[in-house]
Write a protein that holds these residues in place. Structure first.
Motif, PDB file in Angstrom:
ATOM      1  N   ARG A   1       0.658  -1.933  -5.628  1.00 35.37           N
ATOM      2  CA  ARG A   1       0.148  -0.575  -5.373  1.00 35.37           C
ATOM      3  C   ARG A   1      -0.670  -0.542  -4.079  1.00 35.37           C
ATOM      4  NH1 ARG A   1      -0.720   4.276  -7.601  1.00 35.37           N
ATOM      5  NH2 ARG A   1      -2.763   5.279  -7.328  1.00 35.37           N
ATOM      6  N   HIS A   2      -1.452  -1.577  -3.848  1.00 29.73           N
ATOM      7  CA  HIS A   2      -2.251  -1.709  -2.627  1.00 29.73           C
ATOM      8  C   HIS A   2      -1.354  -1.602  -1.386  1.00 29.73           C
ATOM      9  CE1 HIS A   2      -5.309  -3.529   0.051  1.00 29.73           C
ATOM     10  NE2 HIS A   2      -4.428  -4.459   0.384  1.00 29.73           N
ATOM     11  N   PHE A   3      -0.299  -2.389  -1.350  1.00 28.86           N
ATOM     12  CA  PHE A   3       0.585  -2.368  -0.184  1.00 28.86           C
ATOM     13  C   PHE A   3       1.334  -1.041  -0.059  1.00 28.86           C
ATOM     14  CE2 PHE A   3       0.213  -7.082  -0.373  1.00 28.86           C
ATOM     15  CZ  PHE A   3      -0.157  -7.296   0.948  1.00 28.86           C
ATOM     16  N   ARG A   4       1.747  -0.474  -1.177  1.00 26.37           N
ATOM     17  CA  ARG A   4       2.487   0.798  -1.109  1.00 26.37           C
ATOM     18  C   ARG A   4       1.586   1.934  -0.620  1.00 26.37           C
ATOM     19  NH1 ARG A   4       5.345  -1.140  -6.006  1.00 26.37           N
ATOM     20  NH2 ARG A   4       7.483  -1.618  -5.330  1.00 26.37           N
ATOM     21  N   LEU A   5       0.342   1.944  -1.062  1.00 26.36           N
ATOM     22  CA  LEU A   5      -0.587   2.983  -0.613  1.00 26.36           C
ATOM     23  C   LEU A   5      -0.853   2.847   0.885  1.00 26.36           C
ATOM     24  CD1 LEU A   5      -3.109   2.985  -3.599  1.00 26.36           C
ATOM     25  CD2 LEU A   5      -1.653   4.906  -2.904  1.00 26.36           C
ATOM     26  N   ILE A   6      -1.001   1.612   1.352  1.00 22.92           N
ATOM     27  CA  ILE A   6      -1.244   1.402   2.785  1.00 22.92           C
ATOM     28  C   ILE A   6      -0.022   1.813   3.590  1.00 22.92           C
ATOM     29  CG2 ILE A   6      -1.620  -0.380   4.532  1.00 22.92           C
ATOM     30  CD1 ILE A   6      -3.325  -1.794   2.248  1.00 22.92           C
ATOM     31  N   ALA A   7       1.169   1.410   3.139  1.00 22.74           N
ATOM     32  CA  ALA A   7       2.392   1.766   3.855  1.00 22.74           C
ATOM     33  C   ALA A   7       2.582   3.274   3.916  1.00 22.74           C
ATOM     34  CB  ALA A   7       3.593   1.116   3.179  1.00 22.74           C
ATOM     35  N   ALA A   8       2.201   3.956   2.859  1.00 21.86           N
ATOM     36  CA  ALA A   8       2.373   5.413   2.820  1.00 21.86           C
ATOM     37  C   ALA A   8       1.470   6.113   3.826  1.00 21.86           C
ATOM     38  CB  ALA A   8       2.086   5.935   1.418  1.00 21.86           C
ATOM     39  N   ARG A   9       0.333   5.516   4.138  1.00 24.73           N
ATOM     40  CA  ARG A   9      -0.620   6.128   5.048  1.00 24.73           C
ATOM     41  C   ARG A   9      -0.530   5.608   6.478  1.00 24.73           C
ATOM     42  NH1 ARG A   9      -5.432   7.622   2.228  1.00 24.73           N
ATOM     43  NH2 ARG A   9      -6.459   7.803   4.262  1.00 24.73           N
ATOM     44  N   SER A  10       0.159   4.470   6.673  1.00 18.41           N
ATOM     45  CA  SER A  10       0.222   3.861   7.993  1.00 18.41           C
ATOM     46  C   SER A  10       1.337   4.482   8.823  1.00 18.41           C
ATOM     47  CB  SER A  10       0.461   2.355   7.874  1.00 18.41           C
ATOM     48  OG  SER A  10       0.581   1.770   9.158  1.00 18.41           O
TER      49      SER A  10
ATOM     50  N   VAL B   1       2.427   2.860  11.464  1.00 15.72           N
ATOM     51  CA  VAL B   1       3.081   1.703  12.097  1.00 15.72           C
ATOM     52  C   VAL B   1       3.509   0.738  10.992  1.00 15.72           C
ATOM     53  CG1 VAL B   1       1.751   1.914  14.250  1.00 15.72           C
ATOM     54  CG2 VAL B   1       0.892   0.465  12.381  1.00 15.72           C
ATOM     55  N   PRO B   2       4.415  -0.191  11.290  1.00 16.10           N
ATOM     56  CA  PRO B   2       4.861  -1.145  10.269  1.00 16.10           C
ATOM     57  C   PRO B   2       3.707  -1.969   9.704  1.00 16.10           C
ATOM     58  CG  PRO B   2       6.342  -1.177  12.161  1.00 16.10           C
ATOM     59  CD  PRO B   2       5.174  -0.333  12.559  1.00 16.10           C
ATOM     60  N   VAL B   3       3.866  -2.332   8.424  1.00 19.70           N
ATOM     61  CA  VAL B   3       2.870  -3.135   7.713  1.00 19.70           C
ATOM     62  C   VAL B   3       3.458  -4.517   7.435  1.00 19.70           C
ATOM     63  CG1 VAL B   3       1.470  -3.340   5.620  1.00 19.70           C
ATOM     64  CG2 VAL B   3       1.875  -1.084   6.641  1.00 19.70           C
ATOM     65  N   VAL B   4       2.733  -5.552   7.829  1.00 18.73           N
ATOM     66  CA  VAL B   4       3.123  -6.941   7.594  1.00 18.73           C
ATOM     67  C   VAL B   4       2.178  -7.534   6.559  1.00 18.73           C
ATOM     68  CG1 VAL B   4       3.358  -9.237   8.638  1.00 18.73           C
ATOM     69  CG2 VAL B   4       4.053  -7.194   9.925  1.00 18.73           C
ATOM     70  N   ALA B   5       2.729  -8.139   5.517  1.00 10.71           N
ATOM     71  CA  ALA B   5       1.895  -8.806   4.517  1.00 10.71           C
ATOM     72  C   ALA B   5       1.443 -10.160   5.039  1.00 10.71           C
ATOM     73  CB  ALA B   5       2.674  -8.980   3.224  1.00 10.71           C
ATOM     74  N   TYR B   6       0.216 -10.508   4.728  1.00  6.69           N
ATOM     75  CA  TYR B   6      -0.376 -11.781   5.153  1.00  6.69           C
ATOM     76  C   TYR B   6      -0.664 -12.570   3.878  1.00  6.69           C
ATOM     77  CZ  TYR B   6      -3.624 -14.717   7.957  1.00  6.69           C
ATOM     78  OH  TYR B   6      -4.273 -15.738   8.620  1.00  6.69           O
ATOM     79  N   ASP B   7       0.116 -13.620   3.657  1.00  9.82           N
ATOM     80  CA  ASP B   7      -0.042 -14.430   2.453  1.00  9.82           C
ATOM     81  C   ASP B   7      -0.908 -15.632   2.784  1.00  9.82           C
ATOM     82  OD1 ASP B   7       0.203 -15.395  -0.095  1.00  9.82           O
ATOM     83  OD2 ASP B   7       2.278 -16.081   0.100  1.00  9.82           O
TER      84      ASP B   7
END
Length: 311
Positions: free
Chosen positions: A122-131, A133-139
């Motif tokens: 949910r965290h990543f989806r919420l950020i992607a919805a508001r960004s 620019v592309p979102v890259v996950a950092y593991d």
């Protein structure tokens, strides 16, 4: 959202030069960026772990991003870390980074609080919805205490929530699962898989990774660009030799005395000492409360550089 052109190659996590009073040293930052670009790197990642993002104020973070994006002026992509504990705080950093001209943002799982995989998604989806620019996950589980499951990363890639992954987990099997999964899913075309390891770049590229984000590339960008080109040319013997040279150089991160400093102080202190010795930055200061290297430890960094042919 995916990258307009594929994200591949060597993308150094740019060190943040500091003045003796711990402000961002803008002239040194520009000089470092110029030398990375001249070496042929394929992108720049500001405000990651090697950039000491966790130690910088919001004002300093914004200054770093504005300085780098303004200076490179579209010559190559600039990724900016938007790293913080919770979704709301990350969204503030995303807004700052995009306003400062970043081409993509790099985001970890939430930390401090314990989260369920569904909450991470949910965290990543919420950020992607508001960004915008592309979102890259950092593991990076050593820092956030959560390992991003390969299947979750691939699901988010399939949904279009993630444009890429920077894997600093050290879990080569899980990394392979993401690489292989991304190659075989029709809905993950263009998803960039990058290793954050300095020591396994040849292995990661052999598995099918798109590129690497090695902190040591600040010190020896030509070496990592050369390694990438050897791998892409299929010269695996040459790549192995270059990788082993870089592995030896990476030994500098252990010059610090563990009785008086942590691993971060030792590694970042060594990188910055090396950059100063090579004339790439003016001051080797690391952010407080990290412990600085001694004169003897700095001398040992110089010996690593000399052995690698960098002095």
């Amino acid at each position: 959202m995916t990258f307009p052109t594929p994200l591949t190659g060597v993308v150094p996590p740019v060190c943040t030069p500091l003045t003796p009073d711990r402000e961002v040293d803008v002239p040194s930052l520009i000089r470092l960026v110029d030398q990375l670009v001249e070496a042929g790197v394929h992108g720049l990642f500001v405000l990651g772990s090697t950039s000491e993002a966790a130690y910088l104020t919001d004002r300093q973070r914004r200054l770093v991003t504005e300085t780098v994006t303004g200076h490179v002026a579209g010559q190559l992509p600039v990724l900016a870390g938007a790293i913080d504990m919770t979704t709301a705080r990350v969204l503030d950093h995303v807004a700052d980074a995009t306003a400062a001209g970043a081409d993509a943002v790099v985001v970890t799982a939430p930390f401090y609080t314990r989260t369920h995989p569904s909450e991470i998604a949910r965290h990543f989806r919420l950020i992607a919805a508001r960004s915008t620019v592309p979102v890259v996950a950092y593991d990076i589980p050593v820092a956030v205490h959560t390992k991003l499951p390969a299947e979750l990363v691939l699901e988010l890639a399939s949904d279009g929530a993630l444009a890429g992954l920077k894997d600093s987990s050290g879990d080569l099997a899980a990394f392979r699962e993401v690489v292989t999964g991304a190659q075989h899913r029709p809905d993950t075309t263009g998803f960039a898989v990058l290793t954050g390891s300095e020591l396994l770049v040849d292995a990661a590229l052999a598995l099918g990774a798109d590129g690497a984000v090695p902190g040591l590339a600040n010190v020896d960008p030509h070496g990592y660009v050369r390694l990438y080109r050897l791998c892409r040319a299929g010269d695996w013997a040459g790549a192995r030799a270059e990788q082993e040279r870089l592995c030896t150089l990476f030994g500098m991160v252990r010059v610090g005395d563990p009785a008086r400093m942590g691993g971060s102080s030792s590694a970042l202190g060594a990188f910055k000492a090396a950059l100063q010795l090579r004339g790439m930055i003016d001051c080797p200061a690391t952010a407080e409360p990290q412990v600085p290297l001694s004169a003897e430890e700095t001398e040992r960094v110089g010996k690593f550089l000399a052995a690698a042919g960098l002095l």
